[in-house]
Design an enzyme around this catalytic site. Structure first.
Site, short mmCIF file in Angstrom:
data_model
loop_
_atom_site.label_atom_id
_atom_site.label_comp_id
_atom_site.label_asym_id
_atom_site.label_seq_id
_atom_site.Cartn_x
_atom_site.Cartn_y
_atom_site.Cartn_z
N ASP A 187 70.66 27.51 45.94
CA ASP A 187 71.57 27.80 44.82
C ASP A 187 71.44 29.25 44.35
O ASP A 187 70.37 29.70 43.95
CB ASP A 187 71.28 26.85 43.66
CG ASP A 187 71.48 25.39 44.06
OD1 ASP A 187 72.33 25.13 44.94
OD2 ASP A 187 70.79 24.52 43.51
N ASP A 219 65.77 29.88 49.29
CA ASP A 219 66.38 29.02 48.29
C ASP A 219 67.86 28.84 48.61
O ASP A 219 68.44 29.62 49.38
CB ASP A 219 66.21 29.69 46.92
CG ASP A 219 66.94 28.97 45.81
OD1 ASP A 219 66.78 27.74 45.70
OD2 ASP A 219 67.67 29.64 45.05
#
Length: 247
Positions: free
Chosen positions: A78, A76
């Site tokens: 963020d 991922d």
């Protein structure tokens, strides 16, 4: 190679296509409830401790090459690769809705969705506005060691994919800024490794490193979720911890 990279190396060496839930040196693999375990968590934990004690120098490099080769690691962006909260906090401090103690509230937030950490009203609406500001996602700074870890995993033979969701408040611009961020920090060749999707369960891989408490979707995932640990990932039905840092 440092903590986060070696920890993923260790976790990959312990997991097969079957997902288990167990804690290992502060990390958590989230179980896939649709698949039965092939071994007991206890036996895997002992194996991990034995291997971990020898992860140094050339041994670590050799093990990394052996473990990562042919694997697909999903990461991922963020609050996993980039420090989303710190950029939000810096912008929030300049807003008229800011109050004393807000920095601690933001960086120690207990709700995954940022706006839910603010009471209903002007403060919550201001939080939503900050997330929609032009340049927000492009300006995010990587966590220390994050880019080196991505490149090290790739060099060790893994297919490393950045799998990220566009924020629903600004999906189009957010997606565009993520592409520009990747080109700026990793180089244009990494753009083909970027997958932007609202449902990560459709992306095939061996491990997904993500700060979201539980990644779910419409498909049966092939990956094991490993938390990038944040305050909002703690105390979730006994699931706690994760890869807390890349360096």
């Amino acid at each position: 190679m440092r903590t986060g990279f070696l920890l993923l190396c260790l976790l990959l060496s312990l997991c097969s296509s079957v997902a288990l839930s167990f804690s290992l040196g502060g990390s958590t693999l989230l179980s896939n409830p649709h698949r039965p375990p092939s071994r007991s968590p206890r036996s895997r934990l002992r194996g991990g401790q034995a291997i971990g004690s020898h992860l140094e120098g050339s041994d670590a490099i050799g093990m990394a090459s052996e473990v990562f080769r042919g694997r697909t690691v999903l990461v991922d962006m963020d609050n996993t690769i980039v420090d989303w909260d710190r950029e939000f906090a810096a912008r929030w401090e300049k807003s008229p809705e800011a109050e004393a103690g807000d920095s601690e509230l933001i960086l120690g937030r207990t709700h995954f969705e940022m706006e839910e950490n603010f009471s209903e009203g002007p403060r919550r609406e201001r939080a939503k506005q900050i997330m929609k500001e032009t340049g927000f996602y492009e300006s995010l700074q990587p966590f220390e060691g994050a880019l080196r870890a991505l490149e090290a995993m790739s060099a060790a033979g893994a297919s490393v994919l950045l799998v990220t969701s566009p924020h629903p408040f600004c999906a189009g611009e957010c997606a565009n800024e993520k592409f520009r961020w990747v080109e700026k920090h990793l180089g244009k060749e990494w753009e083909s490794n970027l997958i932007i999707t609202r449902d990560k369960t459709f992306v095939a891989g061996d491990i997904l490193v993500d700060d979201k408490p539980l990644v779910t979707g419409r498909a049966l995932p092939t990956w094991v979720q490993v938390h990038f640990a944040k305050p909002y990932t703690k105390g979730l039905g006994g699931v706690a911890g994760g890869v807390g840092a890349w360096a």
